[in-house]
Design an enzyme around this catalytic site. Structure first.
Site, PDB file in Angstrom:
ATOM      1  CG  PHE A   6      -6.383   0.698   0.957  1.00 29.91           C
ATOM      2  CD1 PHE A   6      -6.630   1.410  -0.215  1.00 29.91           C
ATOM      3  CD2 PHE A   6      -5.750  -0.537   0.856  1.00 29.91           C
ATOM      4  CE1 PHE A   6      -6.265   0.892  -1.452  1.00 29.91           C
ATOM      5  CE2 PHE A   6      -5.375  -1.057  -0.366  1.00 29.91           C
ATOM      6  CZ  PHE A   6      -5.644  -0.349  -1.522  1.00 29.91           C
TER       7      PHE A   6
ATOM      8  N   GLY B 256      -7.609   5.621   9.066  1.00 27.78           N
ATOM      9  CA  GLY B 256      -8.373   6.489   8.171  1.00 27.78           C
ATOM     10  C   GLY B 256      -9.026   7.623   8.955  1.00 27.78           C
TER      11      GLY B 256
ATOM     12  CE1 TYR C   2      -3.148  -8.574  10.427  1.00 27.55           C
ATOM     13  CE2 TYR C   2      -1.833  -9.665   8.738  1.00 27.55           C
ATOM     14  CZ  TYR C   2      -2.937  -8.932   9.100  1.00 27.55           C
ATOM     15  OH  TYR C   2      -3.842  -8.542   8.147  1.00 27.55           O
TER      16      TYR C   2
ATOM     17  CE  LYS D  34      -6.960  -9.530  10.118  1.00 31.32           C
ATOM     18  NZ  LYS D  34      -8.331  -9.046   9.967  1.00 31.32           N
TER      19      LYS D  34
ATOM     20  NE  ARG E  90       9.728  -7.455   3.677  1.00 32.36           N
ATOM     21  CZ  ARG E  90       8.518  -7.072   3.284  1.00 32.36           C
ATOM     22  NH1 ARG E  90       8.199  -5.804   3.326  1.00 32.36           N
ATOM     23  NH2 ARG E  90       7.652  -7.937   2.839  1.00 32.36           N
TER      24      ARG E  90
HETATM   25  N1  UDP Z   1       9.342  -4.745  -1.344  1.00 36.69           N
HETATM   26  C1  UDP Z   1      10.489  -4.182  -1.879  1.00 36.69           C
HETATM   27  N2  UDP Z   1      10.778  -2.881  -1.592  1.00 36.69           N
HETATM   28  C2  UDP Z   1       9.989  -2.120  -0.797  1.00 36.69           C
HETATM   29  C3  UDP Z   1       8.820  -2.701  -0.248  1.00 36.69           C
HETATM   30  C4  UDP Z   1       8.550  -4.017  -0.533  1.00 36.69           C
HETATM   31  O1  UDP Z   1      11.243  -4.834  -2.589  1.00 36.69           O
HETATM   32  O2  UDP Z   1      10.312  -0.942  -0.594  1.00 36.69           O
HETATM   33  C5  UDP Z   1       9.011  -6.135  -1.666  1.00 36.69           C
HETATM   34  C6  UDP Z   1       9.002  -7.013  -0.423  1.00 36.69           C
HETATM   35  O3  UDP Z   1      10.299  -7.522  -0.181  1.00 36.69           O
HETATM   36  C7  UDP Z   1       8.023  -8.090  -0.823  1.00 36.69           C
HETATM   37  C8  UDP Z   1       7.058  -7.395  -1.781  1.00 36.69           C
HETATM   38  O4  UDP Z   1       7.690  -6.194  -2.164  1.00 36.69           O
HETATM   39  O5  UDP Z   1       8.661  -9.130  -1.522  1.00 36.69           O
HETATM   40  C9  UDP Z   1       5.727  -7.085  -1.154  1.00 36.69           C
HETATM   41  O6  UDP Z   1       5.965  -6.381   0.039  1.00 36.69           O
HETATM   42  P1  UDP Z   1       4.762  -5.863   0.931  1.00 36.69           P
HETATM   43  O7  UDP Z   1       5.357  -5.366   2.199  1.00 36.69           O
HETATM   44  O8  UDP Z   1       3.923  -4.936   0.144  1.00 36.69           O
HETATM   45  O9  UDP Z   1       3.864  -7.171   1.179  1.00 36.69           O
HETATM   46  P2  UDP Z   1       4.177  -8.599   1.841  1.00 36.69           P
HETATM   47  O10 UDP Z   1       5.641  -8.847   1.856  1.00 36.69           O
HETATM   48  O11 UDP Z   1       3.593  -8.517   3.208  1.00 36.69           O
HETATM   49  O12 UDP Z   1       3.468  -9.568   0.961  1.00 36.69           O
END
Ligand code: UDP
Length: 358
Positions: A14, A40, A157, A161, A284
């Site tokens: 990406f 990719g 992860y 990193k 989540r």
């Molecule tokens: N999120 C959501 N629905 C989805 C996917 C993600 O509400 O189907 C929310 C998730 O809970 C988070 C935000 O979007 O607060 C960003 O999620 P992502 O997985 O893109 O990135 P990260 O949490 O790793 O920053």
């Protein structure tokens, strides 16, 4: 352009394809892409440039070369760096969940793979080395996130990193390699076809006529950074001599998931006549509630600044997905002679996937 010969690991992914697109469009440089095609593909790269497929024995003949290979193969990486003066190391095992499922694999790819790439840079006097990092090394912190915060990774992860960032610092300190690590915010933009991150996922779901799920109440925040801004940051960093440094690359704005949905609602309804449904579920597990970055260091030391608005960049991203869908639909129709054209494929206009919803 200060750097004449670039090696991009993970260049078919990406961020890689977006970087190659920007470099080939606006800069006079040679580009060598190393990829093991775990995410990719050569087709993804072909969508942004003309290139020649090379091997270690046939390197250096063309302006843009693609070599299939693995960053875990040290000899391969040393050979691939021949003639290179800037390595952008994007290849990685990405994501918290995969790293929890297989921490050892995550460690091998992100730590030993990065070490091999740093070794490759060490063999090239004056070579610039840029590591793609993320917010994961920091873990849960009170935003805005800054470079001087003490990292407390919560996932394997984040730990791998962080180790990569540590080796960048060490290779500068011990061997004088001109390293820098860029901690990207939540990246979105064209070519995010393989991404499971929220913006790419929501756009795909909307075009597919699916209901979107928000985890929690939607008030959690992220700092969404557009690929166009991000690749400019990489290029600015390549041109800078700031070594042994870490930079937060984001926008400094805090956007809730509900605000993101509002933007998408307006873009889809006014531009495509599509409405979509959203359901809210439980949060989540391990959700970070607030996340945005202080980007003053990158502004000051790299002379870099994100441009444009979330709305403009989202429109461009949605437009890219719509064009992809259109092309896929055209291809499918071409392969079925005599099949009547109908709007079954989501093409950005109301059809099966764009059915009106309230
Ligand atoms: N999120 C959501 N629905 C989805 C996917 C993600 O509400 O189907 C929310 C998730 O809970 C988070 C935000 O979007 O607060 C960003 O999620 P992502 O997985 O893109 O990135 P990260 O949490 O790793 O920053």
């Amino acid at each position: 352009m200060k750097r004449a010969s670039w090696l991009i690991t993970g260049g078919c992914g990406f961020i890689g394809t977006n970087l190659v697109h920007e470099l080939t469009a606006g800069y006079d440089c040679r580009i060598r892409i190393v990829d093991n095609f775990s995410v990719g593909s050569a087709e993804d790269l072909a969508a942004v440039c003309d290139f020649r497929t090379a091997s270690i024995d046939t390197l250096g003949k063309d302006r843009i070369e693609l070599i299939e290979g693995d960053i875990l193969d040290r000899e391969f990486m040393l050979a691939a760096a021949e003639g290179i003066d800037c390595i952008v190391h994007l290849a990685a095992n990405t994501g918290v969940i995969p790293s929890m499922e297989d921490p050892e694999h995550d460690c091998r790819v992100n730590v030993l793979g990065t070490l091999n790439c740093l070794e490759a840079a060490r063999t090239r006097p004056g070579c610039r080395f840029i590591l793609a990092s993320s917010g994961a090394p920091l873990g849960e912190q009170e935003p805005p996130i800054r470079e001087d915060m003490v990292p407390r990774p919560l996932s394997p992860y984040g730990a791998s990193k962080l180790a990569g960032e540590g080796y960048c610092s060490a290779y500068h300190g011990s061997f004088g390699v001109s390293t820098a690590a860029l901690r990207f915010g939540n990246v979105y933009g064209p070519r995010s076809v393989h991404k499971g991150s929220v913006i790419a996922k929501f756009i795909r779901q909307i075009f597919a006529g699916e209901t979107l799920t928000v985890y929690g109440d939607g008030n959690q925040t992220r700092d969404f950074i557009f690929t166009g801004d991000l690749v400019r940051a990489v290029i600015a960093c390549a041109g800078s001599d700031a070594a042994g440094e870490i930079f937060q690359i984001a926008t400094s704005s805090e956007c809730t998931i509900n605000e993101l949905l509002e933007e998408l609602k307006e873009i889809f309804s006014s531009g495509y006549g599509i409405r979509f449904e959203v359901v809210y579920t439980g949060p989540r597990k391990g959700e970070v509630l607030r996340n945005y970055s202080d980007i003053s260091k990158a502004r000051r030391m790299l002379g870099w600044e994100p441009r444009g608005t979330l709305r403009e960049h989202l429109e461009e991203t949605v437009g890219w997905f719509a064009a992809q869908n259109q092309e896929a639909g055209d291809r499918r129709r071409e392969t079925v002679p005599g099949r009547p054209s109908h709007p079954e494929i989501s093409n950005g206009r109301p059809g099966r996937n764009g059915k009106e919803k309230t």
